[in-house]
Design a protein around this motif. Sequence first.
Motif, PDB file in Angstrom:
ATOM      1  N   ALA A   1     -20.143  81.546 -69.776  1.00 21.31           N
ATOM      2  CA  ALA A   1     -19.080  82.413 -70.282  1.00 21.31           C
ATOM      3  C   ALA A   1     -18.702  83.469 -69.257  1.00 21.31           C
ATOM      4  N   SER A   2     -19.680  84.015 -68.553  1.00 20.01           N
ATOM      5  CA  SER A   2     -19.423  85.075 -67.581  1.00 20.01           C
ATOM      6  C   SER A   2     -18.702  84.541 -66.352  1.00 20.01           C
ATOM      7  N   ALA A   3     -19.104  83.375 -65.868  1.00 21.26           N
ATOM      8  CA  ALA A   3     -18.433  82.787 -64.710  1.00 21.26           C
ATOM      9  C   ALA A   3     -16.970  82.482 -65.031  1.00 21.26           C
ATOM     10  N   ARG A   4     -16.732  81.957 -66.203  1.00 18.40           N
ATOM     11  CA  ARG A   4     -15.361  81.674 -66.646  1.00 18.40           C
ATOM     12  C   ARG A   4     -14.567  82.969 -66.786  1.00 18.40           C
ATOM     13  N   ALA A   5     -15.218  84.015 -67.300  1.00 16.34           N
ATOM     14  CA  ALA A   5     -14.553  85.306 -67.478  1.00 16.34           C
ATOM     15  C   ALA A   5     -14.165  85.919 -66.138  1.00 16.34           C
ATOM     16  N   VAL A   6     -15.030  85.779 -65.135  1.00 13.32           N
ATOM     17  CA  VAL A   6     -14.720  86.303 -63.801  1.00 13.32           C
ATOM     18  C   VAL A   6     -13.489  85.600 -63.233  1.00 13.32           C
ATOM     19  N   ARG A   7     -13.409  84.286 -63.433  1.00 15.49           N
ATOM     20  CA  ARG A   7     -12.242  83.544 -62.932  1.00 15.49           C
ATOM     21  C   ARG A   7     -10.967  84.019 -63.617  1.00 15.49           C
ATOM     22  N   LEU A   8     -11.031  84.214 -64.943  1.00 17.87           N
ATOM     23  CA  LEU A   8      -9.834  84.635 -65.670  1.00 17.87           C
ATOM     24  C   LEU A   8      -9.429  86.053 -65.276  1.00 17.87           C
TER      25      LEU A   8
ATOM     26  N   ALA B   1      -5.455  74.979 -62.142  1.00 21.31           N
ATOM     27  CA  ALA B   1      -6.744  74.304 -62.054  1.00 21.31           C
ATOM     28  C   ALA B   1      -7.863  75.276 -61.706  1.00 21.31           C
ATOM     29  N   GLY B   2      -8.972  75.152 -62.405  1.00 20.29           N
ATOM     30  CA  GLY B   2     -10.171  75.911 -62.081  1.00 20.29           C
ATOM     31  C   GLY B   2     -10.362  77.210 -62.801  1.00 20.29           C
ATOM     32  N   VAL B   3      -9.317  77.727 -63.462  1.00 19.81           N
ATOM     33  CA  VAL B   3      -9.456  79.036 -64.100  1.00 19.81           C
ATOM     34  C   VAL B   3     -10.270  78.932 -65.388  1.00 19.81           C
TER      35      VAL B   3
END
Length: 305
Positions: free
Chosen positions: A273-280, A301-303
Amino acid sequence: MISEFGARVLAVGVATLDLINEVAAYPSEDAEVRALAQRQARGGNAPNTLAVLAQLGHRCVWCGTLADDAGGRFIAADLARRGIALAAVERITGAATPTSYVTLSRVSGSRTIVHHRDLPELNVAGFARVGLDGFDWVHFEGRNPAETAEMMRRVRRLRPQARVSVELEKARPGIESLAALADLVLVGRDYVCADGGDEPPARALARLATLAPRACWVLGWGEGGAWSQVPGAAPRHHPAWPLARVVDSLGAGDCLNAAVIDGLLRGHALAEASARAVRLAGFKCTRVGVDDLIEAACATAGVLD
């Protein structure tokens, strides 16, 4: 785990009127510069977090106070436009809407904020009017510790199945006491810098996590990404999303918080969840505001993969 209709999320905090001036570069002291663009927006950490969560498919409700003036009406209309409901919001006659005067530098994408507030914040009596049935998640801005702690205890008592999060954005006397009442503690870099000076973020997070060893913790660090920690484990680093250019960093931290909450509601592990949140949050910095953020992120792609 969320249903096909999304989770029901309540957020408690301050809503502001943001007056944003875009400038070529941040001016030096005593300078006079021309704004390249100007806009008015609804701001505030909790409402911004809900604005992203609503786009992610959740049913969102905001609780706080509003001044009975044009700014308060603007805020209410903006929340309604985003599908965010109001829960027992107290409208205060004769008060003025909290206003943030934001200078946004186009050369760096950074923002400087001068905030004025003369509006009473939500208190325990006001929160007692909020019905808690049906909420899956309740999020609090870490503000007045004594009042906020009583609100959090009420959620624990009346809605024990709901998960509770708290944001520790800035250092305030006694604010760390709120961590022990939360399932998720979201920490801002300003809080750590005020509390620990030049302490490395991983060490700071490990130290803070001792305040609530059964909670999950996430520390956002801007261009440094974020660190997360689950009970019984060491902090994990999530590098920042690589950006060709920062356009608007205003609200990136709120976006990070929303995406962490969303990921946990979807059943993701905290690290995922945190890695995805950093991308967003990084992707948000490439865009002005948060309107249509999730639609654009899904097309990139990738976000949110």
